[in-house]
Every structure is written in C-alpha cells, then in structure tokens.
Design a protein around this motif. Structure first.
Motif, PDB file in Angstrom:
ATOM      1  N   THR A 104       1.032  -1.124  -0.056  1.00 34.74           N
ATOM      2  CA  THR A 104      -0.346   0.090  -0.115  1.00 34.74           C
ATOM      3  C   THR A 104       1.066   1.126  -0.254  1.00 34.74           C
ATOM      4  OG1 THR A 104      -1.706  -1.351   1.472  1.00 34.74           O
ATOM      5  CG2 THR A 104      -1.635   1.482   1.005  1.00 34.74           C
ATOM      6  N   THR A 105       0.433   2.290  -0.705  1.00 36.83           N
ATOM      7  CA  THR A 105       1.426   3.514  -1.047  1.00 36.83           C
ATOM      8  C   THR A 105       0.285   4.207   0.278  1.00 36.83           C
ATOM      9  OG1 THR A 105       1.456   2.850  -3.067  1.00 36.83           O
ATOM     10  CG2 THR A 105       1.882   5.069  -1.923  1.00 36.83           C
ATOM     11  N   ASP A 137       2.023   4.333  -6.028  1.00 37.42           N
ATOM     12  CA  ASP A 137       0.685   4.356  -7.133  1.00 37.42           C
ATOM     13  C   ASP A 137       1.214   5.762  -7.020  1.00 37.42           C
ATOM     14  OD1 ASP A 137      -0.558   1.959  -6.498  1.00 37.42           O
ATOM     15  OD2 ASP A 137      -1.037   2.546  -4.551  1.00 37.42           O
ATOM     16  N   THR A 138       0.937   6.192  -8.080  1.00 38.36           N
ATOM     17  CA  THR A 138       1.444   7.490  -9.109  1.00 38.36           C
ATOM     18  C   THR A 138       0.103   8.262  -9.402  1.00 38.36           C
ATOM     19  OG1 THR A 138       1.522   7.033 -10.907  1.00 38.36           O
ATOM     20  CG2 THR A 138       3.710   6.899  -8.867  1.00 38.36           C
ATOM     21  N   ASN A 191      -1.026   9.579  -4.898  1.00 37.53           N
ATOM     22  CA  ASN A 191      -0.899   8.199  -5.095  1.00 37.53           C
ATOM     23  C   ASN A 191      -1.780   7.762  -4.944  1.00 37.53           C
ATOM     24  OD1 ASN A 191       1.444  10.669  -3.288  1.00 37.53           O
ATOM     25  ND2 ASN A 191       2.519   9.332  -5.140  1.00 37.53           N
ATOM     26  N   VAL A 192      -2.834   7.644  -5.778  1.00 37.06           N
ATOM     27  CA  VAL A 192      -4.000   7.022  -5.470  1.00 37.06           C
ATOM     28  C   VAL A 192      -3.734   5.675  -6.303  1.00 37.06           C
ATOM     29  CG1 VAL A 192      -5.892   6.406  -5.661  1.00 37.06           C
ATOM     30  CG2 VAL A 192      -5.568   8.982  -4.486  1.00 37.06           C
ATOM     31  N   LYS A 193      -4.119   4.191  -5.164  1.00 38.15           N
ATOM     32  CA  LYS A 193      -4.264   3.044  -6.134  1.00 38.15           C
ATOM     33  C   LYS A 193      -5.394   3.198  -7.354  1.00 38.15           C
ATOM     34  CE  LYS A 193      -3.254  -0.487  -4.062  1.00 38.15           C
ATOM     35  NZ  LYS A 193      -2.313  -0.906  -4.506  1.00 38.15           N
ATOM     36  N   ALA A 229     -14.038   4.945 -12.384  1.00 37.01           N
ATOM     37  CA  ALA A 229     -12.939   3.931 -12.986  1.00 37.01           C
ATOM     38  C   ALA A 229     -11.612   4.878 -12.605  1.00 37.01           C
ATOM     39  CB  ALA A 229     -13.187   2.902 -13.954  1.00 37.01           C
ATOM     40  N   LEU A 230     -10.732   5.055 -12.189  1.00 40.92           N
ATOM     41  CA  LEU A 230      -9.174   5.457 -11.968  1.00 40.92           C
ATOM     42  C   LEU A 230      -8.405   4.707 -12.743  1.00 40.92           C
ATOM     43  CD1 LEU A 230      -8.702   8.264 -11.129  1.00 40.92           C
ATOM     44  CD2 LEU A 230      -7.497   7.356  -9.051  1.00 40.92           C
TER      45      LEU A 230
END
Length: 544
Positions: A104-105, A137-138, A191-193, A229-230
C-alpha cells in the motif's frame, strides 16, 4: 586589596556573560525571516518502497513547532490504530501501534501543522510518501469544491474515495482515501491506487469523516452519480455541495393557554395548514418565531379536547402530516386570559421609499385578520386624485391572513399615496389597526441601472435570477425565457444565477442522497457584475 577588587569585578563580568549566553531568544532587528522550514531528512526516505517499520521521522533545517497535528495531518489511506507524537531536534517522530497495510502507498500531508519558532512560517510541501510494497502508486485526482446555491468556494471540505469492492459507505465508515480543500476550495489527492471508487465531497462539520444526514449536523454533500474508474489521473473533478435534507418536520413542543395553543417544531417551516374537527369551525392560526411555532387561536372559546390535523412543509419541501389533540386552558380567577398582543402593522415599501409604475404594496400584520373592509383602502395619484381599486382582483391575502398584497399598474405623473383609516382591519383578538398613511415618488430611471443578457442552453426550463453579490439575496428573476433584462436596479455588485428547472415547478429542488438523486443543476455567471447609476449593461451572457 587592589588585586582582590580586580578579581571580584572580573568574576561579575564573567557571570553576566555566561547568563547572557544561556538565555536563547528570537533575534531582534534585522530583516524579517520569511523563509519557511525546509525538510532535510525523513525516515523512511520520501517515495521509498518496501518500508516495513512503524516509526516515521521528519527533520527540518531549523527549530520548529507543531500545532494542531490531529486536525492538520492527513493520512491516506486511513490507518488502523493510533500513533504517538514525539518531538525530536528540529523535527518530529510518529510511532504507530499497528503495522501499515501490505503493498500500500501511504501519503502523510502535514499541511499547516509545522512552523518555524520565530515568525511562524508554515513549512511548504511537508509531505512524506512511501510504499509498503514494491509498487509506488502515482495516480491523482484534483478539482474544486463550491456551494451549489451560493457558488462560493468551501475551505476544509472533505473529498472522499470509497472502493466499490468494499462494503464501506460514507454514512457509517471513514473513507479509504480522503483529502481536504484549501481556502480557494481546491483539492489534490495524490498517490492513489488504480481501482474503481465512489467519490463524494462533504462539509464535515464534526470532523468525523462521515456524512451525517439524519442528525442536527445536516451537512452539505455532493456525489458522483457513477463510480470513477481511476486508471489515469483526473483533473477538474468538481463538486457543488448542498443540503439533502430528507427529514420531515416534527412537533417538538406544545404550549396551551386560554387564548391560543402553540405547537413548536424542530425546524423552521415554509408553510403550514391546520384543520380542526367539523364542530370547531375554521382554524385561525399563524406562523411565528421564524416559522418554528404554529399559534392556533381559540376563536370558539372551547375548553374541550379538539382533534387537529397539521400539515407542515419545511424550506426543503419535506412534508409531514400529524394528527394531534389540543386543549385550551380554562379561564379561572387564577388563570386569566393572556394580555392582547400589541397590534402592529408594517408596509413594504416603507413610507418615503420610491416605487415603480408596476406598483406592489404589502401590508404586514403581526396577527391574523378576521374582519376587513377593503373598500376603505385608498390609493391617490400624485397625493390628490383617487385611483379606483378592484379588491377582488388587486388585493390578495396570504394563507394566514397576516399579509395583504396590492398589485396595481400606476398611471400617475409623480407618485402615489396610500391611506388606510383606522377601523379597516380587525384582528383575531378583536382590536383594530392604526391608520396607515404612506407616500411614494416614482423611481427616476437616471438614478438606476439595468442588466441584460442571454442564457445559452438546450434545457427546456430555466429560472434566471439576479443575486446581490454580498448577501446572495434574490433581487429579481424570470422563468422559462432565455433572454433577460432587469431594470431599475440600485448601484452595486450582482451575480447571475441560472437554475435548470427540470420538473418546471418554478423553484430549485434538492437532491436525495438515499435515492442517489442529484439536485437540480445551478450555474453562475463568470464574474461579479459591477453596476453604477444610469448604466445599462448588456451581453451578460451565460453558456450552460
């Protein structure tokens, strides 16, 4: 002897010098320190991977102080357990009682918590990002949060992300990711997955990171109709917050007396109707105390229990119908009728205020009128010539008979006078209003301005409103036309607001959070319109 004196003096000087060195204080004089603290070291290193520890450190290039850490520090995603804060030289240490989630970030954003000790300069970009796995995560999501009805930015609004694969919801659980807006209403969540998320924004009044819809908090909220939907970073994901109050008004208090019975409500009402049983006749009632109390008058001098049906509507359109029994107090030697409330009458416009040829005049009473001789109402052109009135068409009562409105097209040269003699109106308590006498000149167009424009839209039904920029009060409006012109406006600052009236009911309708129904859309003109006397502003156009 001389040597002894010299030694003594030297000892005193040394002691004073040591004392001066021991007292640390902010430097005086010189150029003001405007440089914020800079991060020189972190544990772990910023944007590191495979971190397995439970202790974080951040060290700066100068002495710092830490303020309101619990409120300012944003940790995403949310952590399990708690942490302990410990100051260290030029920095801080956070010790966590539970391990971080694997793979996890995490982002730690200290916002305005860290400042230098001299000038209280806030450390800029005091953030720490790390991953507990091999992947960092970026993805990011950004946008702006405003008030739907006022259009103003909201500071410290919470933008929340919930994974669609989770059973967590905003009513009961904290979000997986969240951030807060700055003073301009802007937000950035980094920094979201990559995943699918339900996205919300809310006015978190009690700082619990949840939407309180069924409590007195009644927070403003907004939501995306469909999940996001990211799979790449998104910008301009904007939200306009409004209250979605689905609670119907309820009776919260009952106060009997000999002359009237009062029902208190848990919120202010927009309107109310009261129906008595057939034997009691027509109810005479009024809304008082800013709409929070319904006063029912004892016009039939009854002391028995009376069934009453009360239909109440609040400002958001929520309606309740409640059946109650009321009982007026009996008149006794110890229980006298209450003293009559002083009969007050107000006029809008007030005496001396200027008016338009489309004359609108309202009499406002502080208690219901039961008898009125409307033939006594006089309207004089230029204070001399009587103007004929049609009471049935031009005089209209409000539902409580506490306001009487006159609408008349004036054919006058300079102005108009209204005269209503004493004895024209009698209240529910049997007293009469004092004489009303007001004089009004016509407005001179040269002392006012106008604003005109067009709304470009495919929406079939719109409401175009002119707002006072400072108070957001509606000054004028037109319905279901795409061009507008507002005349006879005082100099000042204005805004144009457009409501997309989907159901064509002539008013804005709120959304429903439980039903996932969006509120009717609202749009604002791009700029504040500054109007001066005798100005005619055109082409104030808006494209929806």
């Amino acid at each position: 002897m001389r040597n002894h004196i010299v030694v003594t003096v030297l000892a005193v000087l040394v002691a004073l010098l040591l004392k001066a060195c021991a007292n640390v204080s902010s430097p005086t004089g010189g150029k003001k320190d405007e440089t914020p603290p800079q991060v020189v070291r972190t544990l772990p290193e910023d944007k590191s991977r495979n971190f397995k520890g439970q202790t974080l450190e951040m060290v700066f290039d100068e002495f710092i102080q830490v303020d309101n850490l619990k409120q300012e520090l944003l940790i995403t995603p949310d952590i399990e357990g708690n942490y302990e804060f410990k100051p260290i030289k030029n920095g801080l240490r956070l010790v966590f009682d539970k391990p971080f989630l694997p793979n996890t970030t995490y982002t730690f954003n200290f916002r305005a918590a860290i400042k230098d000790v001299t000038e209280k300069n806030v450390a800029e970009n005091a953030k720490l990002v790390f991953s507990t796995g091999a992947q960092l995560d970026t993805l990011a999501i950004s946008g702006r949060v405003t008030e739907l009805l006022g259009g103003k930015p909201l500071q410290n609004a919470v933008v929340s992300l919930y994974r669609t694969s989770d059973t967590l919801d905003i009513l009961k659980h904290k979000p997986f990711y969240f951030t807060k807006t700055d003073k301009e209403g802007n937000y950035l969540l980094e920094n979201v997955k990559q995943d699918a998320y339900r996205v919300y924004a809310l006015e978190d009044r009690n700082n619990n990171l949840r939407y309180d819809s069924q409590t007195a908090q009644n927070e403003q909220v907004a939501f995306r109709t469909e999940p996001l939907a990211l799979d790449s970073s998104y910008s301009k994901v904007n939200f306009a917050l409004s209250r979605m109050d689905a609670l119907a008004p309820k009776i919260s208090d009952r106060n009997p007396s000999t002359g009237f019975f009062e029902l208190g409500f848990d919120e202010g009402l927009q309107s109310v109707t009261v129906a008595l049983d057939n034997a009691a006749g027509n109810a005479v009632f009024n809304l008082i105390e800013k709409g929070k109390t319904v006063r029912i008058y004892n016009t039939a001098n009854r002391t028995d229990s009376i069934p009453v049906q009360v239909t109440a509507v609040d400002s958001m359109g929520n309606q309740s119908q409640q059946n109650v029994k009321i009982k007026f107090d009996e008149v006794t030697n110890k229980n006298r009728p209450p003293a009559k409330e002083k009969f007050d009458t107000k006029t809008d416009p007030a005496d001396g205020q200027k008016v338009l040829r489309d004359f609108v005049y309202e009499l406002q009473f502080n208690k219901p009128i039961v008898t009125a001789d409307l033939a006594k109402v006089q309207l004089l052109a230029d204070t001399v010539t009587a103007i004929p009135l049609d009471p049935a068409r031009e005089l209209v009562w409000n539902p409580y008979r506490t306001a009487l409105r006159l609408n008349k097209k004036l054919d006058v040269r300079k102005g108009v006078r209204v005269i209503i003699p004493k004895g024209t109106f009698f209240s529910v308590e049997g007293d009469t209003a004092s004489q009303v006498k007001t004089t009004h000149e016509l407005k001179d167009p040269e002392n006012y301005g106008s604003i005109a424009g067009r709304v470009n839209t495919n929406a079939p039904n719109v409401i175009i409103q002119l707002l006072n920029s400072g108070t957001s009060e509606v000054t004028a409006e037109v319905r279901n036309q795409y061009t507008y012109k507002f005349n006879y406006l005082d100099a000042g600052d204005y805004l144009i607001r457009v409501i997309v009236d989907d159901n064509n009911n002539g008013k804005w309708d709120q959304g429903n959070f439980a039903d996932h129904r969006q509120p009717e859309a609202i749009f604002f003109g791009p700029n504040v319109i500054k109007l001066k006397e005798n100005w005619e502003l055109t082409d104030q156009n808006i494209s929806l």
